[in-house]
Design a protein around this motif. Structure first.
Motif, PDB file in Angstrom:
ATOM      1  N   ARG A  20      30.790  49.332  54.097  1.00 53.24           N
ATOM      2  CA  ARG A  20      31.199  47.948  54.329  1.00 53.24           C
ATOM      3  C   ARG A  20      30.183  47.010  53.688  1.00 53.24           C
ATOM      4  O   ARG A  20      28.972  47.111  53.929  1.00 53.24           O
ATOM      5  CB  ARG A  20      31.269  47.672  55.826  1.00 53.24           C
ATOM      6  CG  ARG A  20      31.700  46.251  56.175  1.00 53.24           C
ATOM      7  CD  ARG A  20      31.518  45.957  57.649  1.00 53.24           C
ATOM      8  NE  ARG A  20      32.260  46.877  58.491  1.00 53.24           N
ATOM      9  CZ  ARG A  20      32.163  46.904  59.809  1.00 53.24           C
ATOM     10  NH1 ARG A  20      31.323  46.095  60.418  1.00 53.24           N
ATOM     11  NH2 ARG A  20      32.872  47.758  60.525  1.00 53.24           N
ATOM     12  N   TRP A  21      30.687  46.071  52.872  1.00 57.42           N
ATOM     13  CA  TRP A  21      29.823  45.046  52.295  1.00 57.42           C
ATOM     14  C   TRP A  21      29.535  43.984  53.351  1.00 57.42           C
ATOM     15  O   TRP A  21      30.360  43.700  54.225  1.00 57.42           O
ATOM     16  CB  TRP A  21      30.476  44.411  51.075  1.00 57.42           C
ATOM     17  CG  TRP A  21      30.748  45.388  49.961  1.00 57.42           C
ATOM     18  CD1 TRP A  21      31.968  45.815  49.535  1.00 57.42           C
ATOM     19  CD2 TRP A  21      29.788  46.067  49.161  1.00 57.42           C
ATOM     20  NE1 TRP A  21      31.834  46.723  48.508  1.00 57.42           N
ATOM     21  CE2 TRP A  21      30.495  46.899  48.261  1.00 57.42           C
ATOM     22  CE3 TRP A  21      28.395  46.067  49.099  1.00 57.42           C
ATOM     23  CZ2 TRP A  21      29.868  47.715  47.320  1.00 57.42           C
ATOM     24  CZ3 TRP A  21      27.765  46.882  48.170  1.00 57.42           C
ATOM     25  CH2 TRP A  21      28.494  47.683  47.288  1.00 57.42           C
ATOM     26  N   ASP A  22      28.337  43.386  53.250  1.00 60.11           N
ATOM     27  CA  ASP A  22      27.926  42.310  54.152  1.00 60.11           C
ATOM     28  C   ASP A  22      27.986  42.741  55.612  1.00 60.11           C
ATOM     29  O   ASP A  22      28.400  41.981  56.494  1.00 60.11           O
ATOM     30  CB  ASP A  22      28.807  41.058  53.944  1.00 60.11           C
ATOM     31  CG  ASP A  22      28.693  40.497  52.540  1.00 60.11           C
ATOM     32  OD1 ASP A  22      27.569  40.512  51.999  1.00 60.11           O
ATOM     33  OD2 ASP A  22      29.717  40.070  51.991  1.00 60.11           O
ATOM     34  N   GLY A  23      27.588  43.965  55.850  1.00 59.10           N
ATOM     35  CA  GLY A  23      27.553  44.478  57.214  1.00 59.10           C
ATOM     36  C   GLY A  23      26.479  45.542  57.338  1.00 59.10           C
ATOM     37  O   GLY A  23      25.815  45.901  56.362  1.00 59.10           O
ATOM     38  N   THR A  24      26.267  46.050  58.528  1.00 56.10           N
ATOM     39  CA  THR A  24      25.268  47.082  58.792  1.00 56.10           C
ATOM     40  C   THR A  24      25.952  48.329  59.318  1.00 56.10           C
ATOM     41  O   THR A  24      26.797  48.253  60.213  1.00 56.10           O
ATOM     42  CB  THR A  24      24.235  46.595  59.826  1.00 56.10           C
ATOM     43  OG1 THR A  24      23.580  45.427  59.327  1.00 56.10           O
ATOM     44  CG2 THR A  24      23.199  47.677  60.114  1.00 56.10           C
TER      45      THR A  24
END
Length: 301
Positions: A20-24
């Protein structure tokens, strides 16, 4: 024996369920491991008691020193590995809980590796570990194999994955000089142009083709050799371990079907651990594990 191929430092994360982009993403384990087709195969051979020299390249950096140390600790002769002013090849591997993985790879020193045909040592066997993994091997692998045959060595080649999609144009010119070709089902079809792995085997003119089928085992000389059922954690490097174990068994005099059964066992053990080499055992330990699996399969229900 001599192995030519890439050396890579693997950085692994497990388990990765999604990207997932822009996530952890939270994971349970990170690991650093020997990686790269040449290094994985050489490590397996040395672990199984074969005297092996590796030819390739790493960087003049801490990662290169770390990688060479891990190989030397198990007995791999690394005098054929050059230290270049490029970063050590590194792969970020994101591994699913089921053992499947996705790679992000920096080739680094592989771009400057093996740029001249090798001078063959006095050795019994020469192995090309994935000609696609080192740019220069795409054109020099046939000449290296020819030199090995001229020097009286037996030879093998493990195809690997080609990110450029050149497939047959790289592998087919090698096969005149190859005694044993290791391929999986998809590689066999892409190299030969056939629409099934069964149709592909006759189109691959090596003396012997060993077709790797993952958990289903392998096929050699028309014989389907079943694999072993294990709890898979990470399939990274399993094909390299298979090739190394097959060669180790063959050099001990085992016939092709027995060598394939042994290689299936080594590959099965390798996928039970995180990283390419954490599950590799000695020749004796692998054989003992095989015997234990056979005995348990004979127990009454």
């Amino acid at each position: 024996m001599l192995v030519a191929g890439n050396l890579v430092l693997d950085l692994l994360a497990w388990p990765v369920t999604e990207l997932r982009w822009d996530g952890t993403i939270w994971v349970d384990e990170f690991a650093r491991s020997v990686g790269g087709n040449g290094a994985n195969t050489s490590y397996t051979l040395a672990k199984m008691g074969v005297e092996v020299m590796l030819a390739g390249a790493v960087g003049k950096d801490a990662e290169g020193t770390e990688l060479l140390g891990l190989l030397e600790d198990v007995g791999v002769e690394t005098s054929g590995v050059k230290r270049l002013a490029l970063p050590t090849p590194t792969t970020l591997a994101m591994v699913k809980k089921t053992g499947e993985r996705a790679f992000v790879h920096r080739p680094g020193a592989s771009r400057g590796a093996l740029t001249k045909a090798l001078r063959m040592p006095k050795a019994e066997h020469f192995h090309v570990a994935n000609p696609f993994g080192v740019p220069a091997l795409r054109t020099l692998a046939p000449e290296n194999l020819r030199r090995a045959k001229k020097a009286g060595m037996t030879t093998s080649l493990d195809a690997g994955w080609d990110s450029r999609g050149e497939w047959g144009s790289v592998v087919l010119p090698c096969l005149e000089w190859v005694d044993v070709l290791f391929v999986n089902e998809e590689e066999a079809m892409l190299i030969s142009g056939a629409k099934s792995w069964q149709a592909a085997i006759p189109l691959l003119p090596a003396k012997r083709v060993v077709l790797k089928r993952g958990k289903q085992g392998a096929v050699v000389d028309g014989v389907a050799v079943p694999g072993y059922t294990v709890a898979a954690m990470d399939s990274t490097g399993a094909g390299d371990v298979f090739a190394g174990a097959w060669i180790a068994a063959s050099l001990r005099g085992q016939p092709p079907v027995a060598a394939t059964q042994f290689a299936n066992a080594a590959a099965a053990l390798s996928v039970t651990k995180l990283g390419s080499i954490a599950g590799v055992r000695s020749f004796r330990q692998t054989a003992q594990w095989m015997q234990a699996q056979h005995r348990s399969s004979l127990q009454p229900a």
